[in-house]
Design an enzyme around this catalytic site. Structure first.
Site, PDB file in Angstrom:
ATOM      1  N   ASP A  24      16.161   7.934   6.251  1.00 48.21           N
ATOM      2  CA  ASP A  24      14.924   8.112   5.387  1.00 48.21           C
ATOM      3  C   ASP A  24      14.376   6.963   4.101  1.00 48.21           C
ATOM      4  O   ASP A  24      13.639   6.973   3.398  1.00 48.21           O
ATOM      5  CB  ASP A  24      13.569   9.834   5.770  1.00 48.21           C
TER       6      ASP A  24
ATOM      7  N   SER B 236       4.791   9.126  13.399  1.00 45.61           N
ATOM      8  CA  SER B 236       6.413   8.673  13.447  1.00 45.61           C
ATOM      9  C   SER B 236       7.183  10.196  14.842  1.00 45.61           C
ATOM     10  O   SER B 236       6.188  10.820  15.219  1.00 45.61           O
ATOM     11  CB  SER B 236       6.731   9.991  11.754  1.00 45.61           C
TER      12      SER B 236
ATOM     13  N   TYR C 295       1.091  -0.627  -0.026  1.00 45.97           N
ATOM     14  CA  TYR C 295       0.051  -0.285   0.182  1.00 45.97           C
ATOM     15  C   TYR C 295       0.792   1.607  -0.257  1.00 45.97           C
ATOM     16  O   TYR C 295       1.677   1.103   0.568  1.00 45.97           O
ATOM     17  CB  TYR C 295      -1.165  -0.110   1.264  1.00 45.97           C
TER      18      TYR C 295
ATOM     19  N   ASN D 206      -3.245   5.816   6.409  1.00 40.50           N
ATOM     20  CA  ASN D 206      -4.226   6.858   7.726  1.00 40.50           C
ATOM     21  C   ASN D 206      -5.040   5.500   8.232  1.00 40.50           C
ATOM     22  O   ASN D 206      -4.979   4.600   7.974  1.00 40.50           O
ATOM     23  CB  ASN D 206      -5.731   7.842   6.765  1.00 40.50           C
TER      24      ASN D 206
ATOM     25  N   HIS E 244       5.849  16.851   9.304  1.00 41.45           N
ATOM     26  CA  HIS E 244       5.024  14.857   9.057  1.00 41.45           C
ATOM     27  C   HIS E 244       3.320  15.350   8.971  1.00 41.45           C
ATOM     28  O   HIS E 244       2.553  14.831   8.110  1.00 41.45           O
ATOM     29  CB  HIS E 244       5.730  13.507   9.010  1.00 41.45           C
TER      30      HIS E 244
ATOM     31  N   HIS F 125      -0.830 -40.426  19.934  1.00 43.51           N
ATOM     32  CA  HIS F 125       0.411 -39.949  20.312  1.00 43.51           C
ATOM     33  C   HIS F 125       1.426 -41.461  20.755  1.00 43.51           C
ATOM     34  O   HIS F 125       2.442 -41.465  19.263  1.00 43.51           O
ATOM     35  CB  HIS F 125       1.365 -39.113  21.013  1.00 43.51           C
TER      36      HIS F 125
ATOM     37  N   GLN G 133      10.679  15.744  11.405  1.00 45.06           N
ATOM     38  CA  GLN G 133      10.111  14.780  12.180  1.00 45.06           C
ATOM     39  C   GLN G 133       8.603  15.191  11.879  1.00 45.06           C
ATOM     40  O   GLN G 133       7.324  14.555  11.475  1.00 45.06           O
ATOM     41  CB  GLN G 133      10.095  14.493  13.570  1.00 45.06           C
TER      42      GLN G 133
ATOM     43  N   GLU H 106       1.902 -36.555  28.968  1.00 42.31           N
ATOM     44  CA  GLU H 106       0.630 -35.996  28.699  1.00 42.31           C
ATOM     45  C   GLU H 106      -0.902 -35.800  28.417  1.00 42.31           C
ATOM     46  O   GLU H 106      -1.281 -35.599  27.706  1.00 42.31           O
ATOM     47  CB  GLU H 106       1.345 -34.771  27.297  1.00 42.31           C
TER      48      GLU H 106
ATOM     49  N   GLN I 154     -10.479  -0.349   0.955  1.00 41.60           N
ATOM     50  CA  GLN I 154     -11.279  -1.091   0.687  1.00 41.60           C
ATOM     51  C   GLN I 154     -10.596  -1.331  -0.607  1.00 41.60           C
ATOM     52  O   GLN I 154     -10.228  -2.405  -0.954  1.00 41.60           O
ATOM     53  CB  GLN I 154     -12.332   0.073  -0.085  1.00 41.60           C
TER      54      GLN I 154
ATOM     55  N   GLU J  78      10.732   5.466  17.429  1.00 45.25           N
ATOM     56  CA  GLU J  78      11.348   4.779  16.240  1.00 45.25           C
ATOM     57  C   GLU J  78      11.981   4.830  15.413  1.00 45.25           C
ATOM     58  O   GLU J  78      13.119   4.129  15.137  1.00 45.25           O
ATOM     59  CB  GLU J  78      10.075   5.771  14.705  1.00 45.25           C
ATOM     60  N   HIS J  79      13.115   6.857  15.367  1.00 46.10           N
ATOM     61  CA  HIS J  79      14.290   6.952  15.263  1.00 46.10           C
ATOM     62  C   HIS J  79      15.002   7.492  16.342  1.00 46.10           C
ATOM     63  O   HIS J  79      14.118   8.539  16.708  1.00 46.10           O
ATOM     64  CB  HIS J  79      13.841   7.940  13.835  1.00 46.10           C
TER      65      HIS J  79
END
Lengths: 427, 427
Positions: B352, B228, B120, B205, B253, B411, B250, B406, B182, B318-319
């Site tokens: 990046d 982020s 995506y 999103n 964003h 088995h 940052q 067990e 969708q 994250e960073h």
């Protein structure tokens, strides 16, 4: 067991169901109570669902006492299984790596163990020491410092000696008598008694599975495991009564378990069918196994072995036994399976407890994209970027340009800020 | 930007929110419509949400036309980024392995690429060719045969040239103009036009994130990414205006993005604070950046560098930029971070787009247990067990015994069925 002749264009239908709305709401309620009221909520759910009210903390004395309860022969079997499982998983261990480019930059990947992991071991009327081994050993090999074990108490408020011994042999000393969604909530969010963990692994009933799904994101989980499955690919070269025994070993787990034979030989299909009926009657868990075979047992007869392999790849089974001539030579054609058992002497039980590979495997066709539990699941990776001045000056224009192509001006300016010579080149 | 002095016992509070009930219901509705009505549902949601009604299939002509629209300078930058990202990811490639035990058994792990993956790429008013590179390259390196790209159409019913060029340079030829929940539903369940895939990766999103969470289990997903974040660990040895530029890169964003500085120097904290205010005013995306800084910008001042590192590990960013003297020597102390940028010349923008490591990183503290997107995410592993007759006969008693411990008699019987000598030892 139904025998179905299938053609090339056979398509498996599969649906994944994660419990009813009522079960989901119950789980949400339990988790929210444990988050709010901690230990007291866990205790009250333990009373309600397990019918007992034990101190949740397993003492050193209880761990030690387990050894005198269980025959010493089993201690040795557990120890040998541990050695085999460790040997296999040590080969999965990944290490940090880096490389330097000609421009002096260093790039790499740092591999770090998770800080803490919680392992859920089903309990109550059953005892699964193999679950302890298969979940704890990869975490130990990865280097996880804190491993917590939870398991629902038995009717007398204890835990099974075999489970306690497995934990003790692995040096797991933080063990709690609690189960169900309340134990998952306690692991994810912590209580006065249990500090929260970063990841939860281990199998459980539908409430445990739904609770793991619910806390996923806040902590990591291994997978949402469905009922267990076996697919046997057979050409008749391993005896029908042995194949039938393998199918039944899966069927005895659970009425939802599935046992499937795929073979190009209709005659062999019938032999296995007869053997399954015969052996079934003599099993202690015959009620469960019979329902499982009736609902989810299938024998698929294909035109030839090639087509049988196609069907296997479509099924993407949790366990695949290849019970054919020259089984190892078929390995290249098997694309999707959690664990692949090759040849007569590799009946599934060999791998369930003892051989070394993990028995926590992707179910319900998820072997198309998932893997057995492994050491990497208890480690995480961090990228490392140490750009040299030379690399920076050579590439800063391109980097700023790429940033502007994406409309991110501040990204470009952060690069350009460093183009000024200020004599400050600490690295 | 607020400056807060913090002590050793500072604890980060963190909450993970996955959208409102209304958003969740919308997503469920969209997915169920696409499952029911396929292409026509996708088309009608595209009309509704993107305001256009294009043929969803991107033609070879459209791919080719992109090249004449975008300045040739950018083609070269994209190609060079591809080379760097490939070089790095090729070092992540894992291969199948096996070993033979002295008893003749073979144990191992087969590594196989996923069959198909959907990527995506956010679109509409923005264009992120770097998303194409960072998601497609690890899949290519892993050996995934079918890679499908989806991205919401622009107002004129096309896709951004930079996105199309990135796809074309990587040989991705299956590209669709569709976005939102969708598109995720179409990838997971298939329509008349798109065959379903096994895994979906890429950012989006809140609707895309919720849709990925909803289809998870049926297919695999990379992660549910949050906003982020950057954390800069600085001792004052890299100039305040450079650090401020990094924090702002940052913040531009998203108003939910967070920019955090952790430093033992209060004087330096104030310098950075002043610089942020100054640079902010000159940014094209100043409205977004200002809100982000106001809501989620923090400067934490600690007693000393050791404590600053503790705070960084708690944040598990994250960073992480380590903008200190001798930054590489601190690497051993950094436990939790998605990507670690070491030294003045490793401003986040470097990673990046261009340096090589992946920019798809764990957010919101999940670096405690998650990793950057990597080649292994596009492969799965199958355990291999090929027991020899010798190994079987030596261990069958122990394996049967473990099964009975067990309570799983079938088995044990599957093992014992093979103890009979029938001259049939195919392997």
């Amino acid at each position: 067991m139904k025998i179905t002749k299938i053609s090339k264009n056979f398509k498996i239908k599969r649906s994944i169901d994660y419990g009813t709305d009522e079960q989901k709401n119950t789980v949400k309620h339990i988790i929210s109570e444990v988050r709010k009221n901690g230990d007291s909520a866990v205790k009250s759910f333990t009373k309600q669902f397990d019918g007992v009210n034990p101190n949740p903390v397993v003492s050193k004395e209880e761990l030690a006492a387990a050894y005198s309860t269980l025959d010493v022969h089993y201690h040795q079997v557990i120890r040998e299984a541990i050695e085999n499982i460790k040997e296999y998983h040590e080969r999965q261990l990944q290490t940090s790596w880096f490389y330097h480019r000609n421009d002096g930059s260093m790039l790499g990947q740092k591999v770090t163990a998770l800080d803490s992991v919680g392992v859920y071991v089903p309990g109550g009327t059953a005892a699964y020491p193999s679950t302890v081994l298969m979940n704890v050993i990869p975490a130990l090999v990865a280097g996880v410092e804190r491993i917590v074990l939870v398991s629902p108490p038995t009717r007398d408020g204890g835990l099974a000696p075999s489970v306690l011994i497995a934990a003790a042999e692995l040096g797991v000393s933080e063990v709690y008598k609690m189960g169900g969604a309340q134990a998952i909530a306690a692991l994810a969010y912590g209580t006065e008694t249990i500090a929260s963990v970063d990841k939860i692994t281990g199998p459980g009933n539908i409430y445990v599975a739904l609770a793991k799904r619910e806390v996923f994101g806040h902590v990591d989980i291994d997978m949402i495991a469905g009922p267990s499955e076996i697919v046997v690919l057979a050409d008749g070269s391993v005896a029908a009564h042995e194949i039938a025994a393998d199918l039944l070993s899966q069927a005895e787990h659970d009425i939802l378990a599935s046992s499937i034979l795929v073979t190009p030989s209709e005659a062999f299909a019938k032999e296995v069918q007869t053997e399954v009926d015969k052996q079934l009657k003599a099993l202690p868990r015959k009620d469960i196994a019979a329902k499982s075979i009736e609902n989810n047992g299938h024998i698929y007869v294909t035109e030839n072995l090639e087509e049988a392999i196609d069907v296997v790849n479509q099924l993407a089974p949790e366990h695949l036994e290849v019970m054919t001539k020259h089984s190892q030579s078929l390995l290249g054609k098997i694309k999707h399976a959690g664990a692949i058992f090759l040849g007569r002497y590799s009946t599934e039980s060999v791998g369930d407890y003892f051989a070394g590979p993990n028995h926590v495997l992707p179910t319900n066709g998820t072997a198309r994209f998932s893997s057995p539990l492994n050491v990497a699941d208890f480690q995480k990776r961090s990228s490392i970027i140490a750009y040299s001045k030379k690399a920076f000056l050579e590439n800063s224009g391109k980097i700023a340009s790429f940033a502007r192509l994406e409309g991110l001006e501040a990204h470009a300016r952060a690069v350009e800020a460093r183009k000024q010579e200020d004599g400050n080149e600490n690295r």
